[in-house]
Scaffold this motif. Structure first.
Motif, PDB file in Angstrom:
ATOM      1  N   LYS A 129      12.102  -5.520 -11.109  1.00 39.96           N
ATOM      2  CA  LYS A 129      10.522  -5.804 -11.875  1.00 39.96           C
ATOM      3  C   LYS A 129      10.339  -4.523 -12.520  1.00 39.96           C
ATOM      4  O   LYS A 129      10.552  -3.465 -12.408  1.00 39.96           O
ATOM      5  N   HIS A 130       9.781  -4.875 -13.734  1.00 39.44           N
ATOM      6  CA  HIS A 130       9.271  -3.847 -14.634  1.00 39.44           C
ATOM      7  C   HIS A 130       8.288  -3.052 -14.022  1.00 39.44           C
ATOM      8  O   HIS A 130       8.587  -1.581 -14.298  1.00 39.44           O
ATOM      9  N   GLU A 131       7.437  -3.372 -13.431  1.00 41.96           N
ATOM     10  CA  GLU A 131       6.493  -2.669 -12.771  1.00 41.96           C
ATOM     11  C   GLU A 131       6.597  -1.638 -11.725  1.00 41.96           C
ATOM     12  O   GLU A 131       6.221  -0.672 -11.562  1.00 41.96           O
ATOM     13  N   ASN A 132       7.917  -2.268 -11.068  1.00 41.01           N
ATOM     14  CA  ASN A 132       8.570  -1.185 -10.040  1.00 41.01           C
ATOM     15  C   ASN A 132       9.132  -0.077 -10.468  1.00 41.01           C
ATOM     16  O   ASN A 132       9.101   0.839  -9.899  1.00 41.01           O
ATOM     17  N   ARG A 156       6.741   2.267 -11.627  1.00 39.54           N
ATOM     18  CA  ARG A 156       6.017   2.994 -10.468  1.00 39.54           C
ATOM     19  C   ARG A 156       7.076   4.039  -9.928  1.00 39.54           C
ATOM     20  O   ARG A 156       6.617   5.202  -9.596  1.00 39.54           O
ATOM     21  N   THR A 186      -0.032  -4.633  -2.808  1.00 44.91           N
ATOM     22  CA  THR A 186      -0.787  -5.422  -3.699  1.00 44.91           C
ATOM     23  C   THR A 186      -1.195  -6.719  -2.894  1.00 44.91           C
ATOM     24  O   THR A 186      -0.222  -7.362  -2.419  1.00 44.91           O
TER      25      THR A 186
END
Length: 213
Positions: A106-109, A112, A180
Motif C-alpha cells: 500500500k502506498h501509505e505503508n 510510512r 488506524t
C-alpha cells in the motif's frame, strides 16, 4: 582590490583559459560552470566528479566569453559533459507508485516506512525540482532486513493478526506499523527475529520429543 578568494582563483582561471580548445560549438550546446547543477539532472556526487575533471583539464573549455568576468565566461561542450556523466551506469530508482505496482504494498505503508527511516530514499533531479526516489539497493536492503506481515499472512492463507499472535510466544514482535481505527497497518517483522523463532520452535519440538521418550 583583489580578495584572497579571487587571488586563489587566478591560477585556476589562467590554467582553464590557457586550455580553451577553440572548437566551434553551436551556442545552444554550450554550458557554463554555473549551469552544472542538479537542475540539469546531475547528482551532487557527479557534479563534483565533473568539476574535478575540469580542474584536471580532462574536460577543456571550448571558448571564453571575455564580456563576462573571470570563470563565468568559460563555456563547455554540454555533449562532452553528458558523456562523462554516462560513463558509470546509473542505479535503478523507483517511485513510490512504481514500488506499489512492483510489490503490491500500500502506498501509505511505503510512505510510512520511508518516514520511519526503515526504507531509504535518495533525492533525484530530472530537469526540475528534486524528487524522492527509492534506489534498488535500498529496496534490497529493506527486503533483507524486514518481512511484510501482510505478505507472510497471504502466503500462509491466514490473517495478519492471527499470524502475529502465533509468533508472539517466540518473541517475534512487529517492528513498525500504525494503528488506524484499532487496526494495525503496515506491520513489518524482523527477518532475524523470524530466524530466531524458527530455532526456538526447533528446540521446543526437541524438548517435546525428549519428554515423550
Amino acid at each position: 582590490r583583489v580578495t584572497g578568494v579571487q587571488t586563489c582563483a587566478l591560477p585556476i582561471f589562467g590554467r582553464l583559459t590557457g586550455a580553451v580548445s577553440g572548437r566551434t560549438i553551436p551556442d545552444e550546446h554550450l554550458i557554463g560552470l554555473h549551469d552544472i547543477t542538479v537542475r540539469r539532472g546531475i547528482s551532487s556526487d557527479r557534479i563534483c566528479s565533473v568539476l574535478q575533471k575540469i580542474l584536471a583539464l580532462e574536460i577543456r573549455p571550448v571558448e571564453n566569453n571575455q564580456a563576462l568576468h573571470g570563470l563565468a565566461g568559460l563555456r563547455f561542450d554540454w555533449a562532452e559533459i553528458k558523456h562523462e556523466l554516462h560513463e558509470e551506469p546509473q542505479e535503478p530508482m523507483l517511485t513510490v507508485t512504481e514500488l506499489v505496482k512492483l510489490r503490491g504494498w500500500k502506498h501509505e505503508n511505503i510512505v510510512r516506512w520511508i518516514r520511519q527511516g526503515l526504507l531509504k530514499t535518495a533525492p533525484v533531479a530530472q530537469g526540475g525540482p528534486l524528487q524522492t526516489r527509492i534506489p534498488l539497493s535500498a529496496l534490497l536492503d529493506f527486503m533483507a532486513e524486514y518481512a511484510v506481515l501482510a505478505d507472510l499472512a497471504n502466503r500462509t492463507g491466514t490473517k495478519s493478526p492471527w499470524l502475529l499472535r502465533a509468533l508472539m510466544p517466540a518473541n517475534v514482535k512487529a517492528v513498525a506499523g500504525e494503528a488506524t481505527s484499532g487496526i494495525q497497518r503496515g506491520l513489518l517483522l524482523s527477518i532475524d527475529q523470524l530466524l530466531a523463532a524458527a530455532q526456538w520452535n526447533k528446540r521446543k519440538e526437541s524438548e517435546r520429543g525428549m519428554d515423550n521418550g
